[in-house]
Scaffold this active site. Sequence first.
Site, short mmCIF file in Angstrom:
data_model
loop_
_atom_site.label_atom_id
_atom_site.label_comp_id
_atom_site.label_asym_id
_atom_site.label_seq_id
_atom_site.Cartn_x
_atom_site.Cartn_y
_atom_site.Cartn_z
N GLY A 46 -11.13 -61.45 -2.44
CA GLY A 46 -12.25 -60.62 -2.86
C GLY A 46 -13.32 -60.66 -1.77
O GLY A 46 -13.02 -60.94 -0.61
N GLU A 47 -14.54 -60.43 -2.15
CA GLU A 47 -15.65 -60.51 -1.20
C GLU A 47 -16.22 -61.92 -1.33
O GLU A 47 -16.85 -62.26 -2.33
CB GLU A 47 -16.71 -59.45 -1.53
CG GLU A 47 -17.46 -58.94 -0.31
CD GLU A 47 -18.27 -60.05 0.38
OE1 GLU A 47 -18.09 -60.27 1.59
OE2 GLU A 47 -19.06 -60.69 -0.32
N SER A 48 -15.99 -62.75 -0.32
CA SER A 48 -16.27 -64.18 -0.45
C SER A 48 -17.75 -64.47 -0.69
O SER A 48 -18.08 -65.39 -1.45
CB SER A 48 -15.78 -64.94 0.79
OG SER A 48 -16.43 -64.48 1.96
N CYS A 78 -6.90 -65.46 0.69
CA CYS A 78 -7.92 -64.72 1.43
C CYS A 78 -9.31 -65.35 1.21
O CYS A 78 -9.59 -66.41 1.77
CB CYS A 78 -7.90 -63.24 1.04
SG CYS A 78 -8.76 -62.17 2.23
N ILE A 143 -6.15 -58.01 4.21
CA ILE A 143 -7.29 -57.14 3.97
C ILE A 143 -8.57 -57.88 4.39
O ILE A 143 -8.98 -58.83 3.74
CB ILE A 143 -7.38 -56.73 2.49
CG1 ILE A 143 -6.09 -56.04 2.04
CG2 ILE A 143 -8.59 -55.82 2.24
CD1 ILE A 143 -6.04 -55.71 0.57
N ARG A 144 -9.14 -57.43 5.52
CA ARG A 144 -10.35 -58.09 6.02
C ARG A 144 -10.13 -59.60 6.01
O ARG A 144 -10.95 -60.38 5.51
CB ARG A 144 -11.55 -57.69 5.16
CG ARG A 144 -12.91 -57.90 5.80
CD ARG A 144 -14.00 -57.50 4.83
NE ARG A 144 -15.32 -57.86 5.33
CZ ARG A 144 -16.42 -57.86 4.61
NH1 ARG A 144 -16.36 -57.51 3.34
NH2 ARG A 144 -17.58 -58.20 5.13
N HIS A 201 -2.45 -61.55 0.81
CA HIS A 201 -2.50 -61.31 -0.63
C HIS A 201 -1.10 -61.18 -1.24
O HIS A 201 -0.61 -60.06 -1.44
CB HIS A 201 -3.28 -60.02 -0.92
CG HIS A 201 -4.73 -60.09 -0.63
ND1 HIS A 201 -5.68 -60.35 -1.60
CD2 HIS A 201 -5.41 -59.91 0.53
CE1 HIS A 201 -6.88 -60.33 -1.05
NE2 HIS A 201 -6.75 -60.06 0.24
N GLU A 203 -0.33 -61.45 -4.24
CA GLU A 203 -0.46 -60.81 -5.55
C GLU A 203 -0.40 -59.29 -5.48
O GLU A 203 -0.23 -58.62 -6.50
CB GLU A 203 -1.76 -61.26 -6.23
CG GLU A 203 -3.04 -60.63 -5.69
CD GLU A 203 -3.56 -61.28 -4.43
OE1 GLU A 203 -4.68 -60.95 -4.00
OE2 GLU A 203 -2.84 -62.13 -3.85
#
Length: 252
Positions: A46-48, A78, A143-144, A201, A203
């Site tokens: 996610g966005e850490s 991630c 992803i990023r 990821h 998942e």
Amino acid sequence: MAIGVLALQGSFNEHIAALRRVGVKGLEIRKPEQLQTVDGLIIPGGESTTMAKLAEYHNLFPALREFVKMGKPVWGTCAGLIFLADRVIVWQKTGGQELAGGLNCLVHRNFFGSQLQSFEAEISVPEIAATEGGPPNFRGVFIRAPGILEVGQEVEVLAKVSVPPGKITSSKPAYGNENAESDNKVIVAVKQGNLLATAFHPELTADARWHSYFLKMVKERGKNESAGNSLQSEEELSLVPPAKFDLPIFQH
């Protein structure tokens, strides 16, 4: 066996769906006391920074650190990898963010660039293939994504991925035993005791082998804990003095 998924932000629904495919119900975790009900925990991507702010708001960090300290299995994907790392570099915001820690490695946040630099790649996963079967490669979704620059002696490297020429893949001086730079590859998956971390990821794919691998870590920890409790009970019983019985005296 109960598996929790930190459900503050990010791909927690996808992890719960992946757990369902391997026959396990995932429990959404948002409060510290909920951690007491699970045997293992997944910290999703996610966005850490956002996840860290929400975790701090709900006072989750002390409970997360205690969960790790107790030796309960935790898997970070991630942003979850960033949460577990002992050291993280290249923050975008002054002061950085709070970490749960426990994983002896140095992580470069957004190593692979911005959202526009997200990609998929075939990565060699010999440990996963040996344990879970299937092909020797895994389709990693980045992803990023962060990258692991250095790891300590106790950290097992599970996967690396090639990086573009000229990309800095290590930090000096060396942080641990193994430098992540090797034939222009960077570490993207590691295991340290009961901690598992991936920069990609799993998942978001149909391949559930990483989830199966984590479940085996949880089961193994449960077996060891049960064996330890049984041994402790036997030792406690051995310390109990034998009962004394007074035999009746018969007079003639």
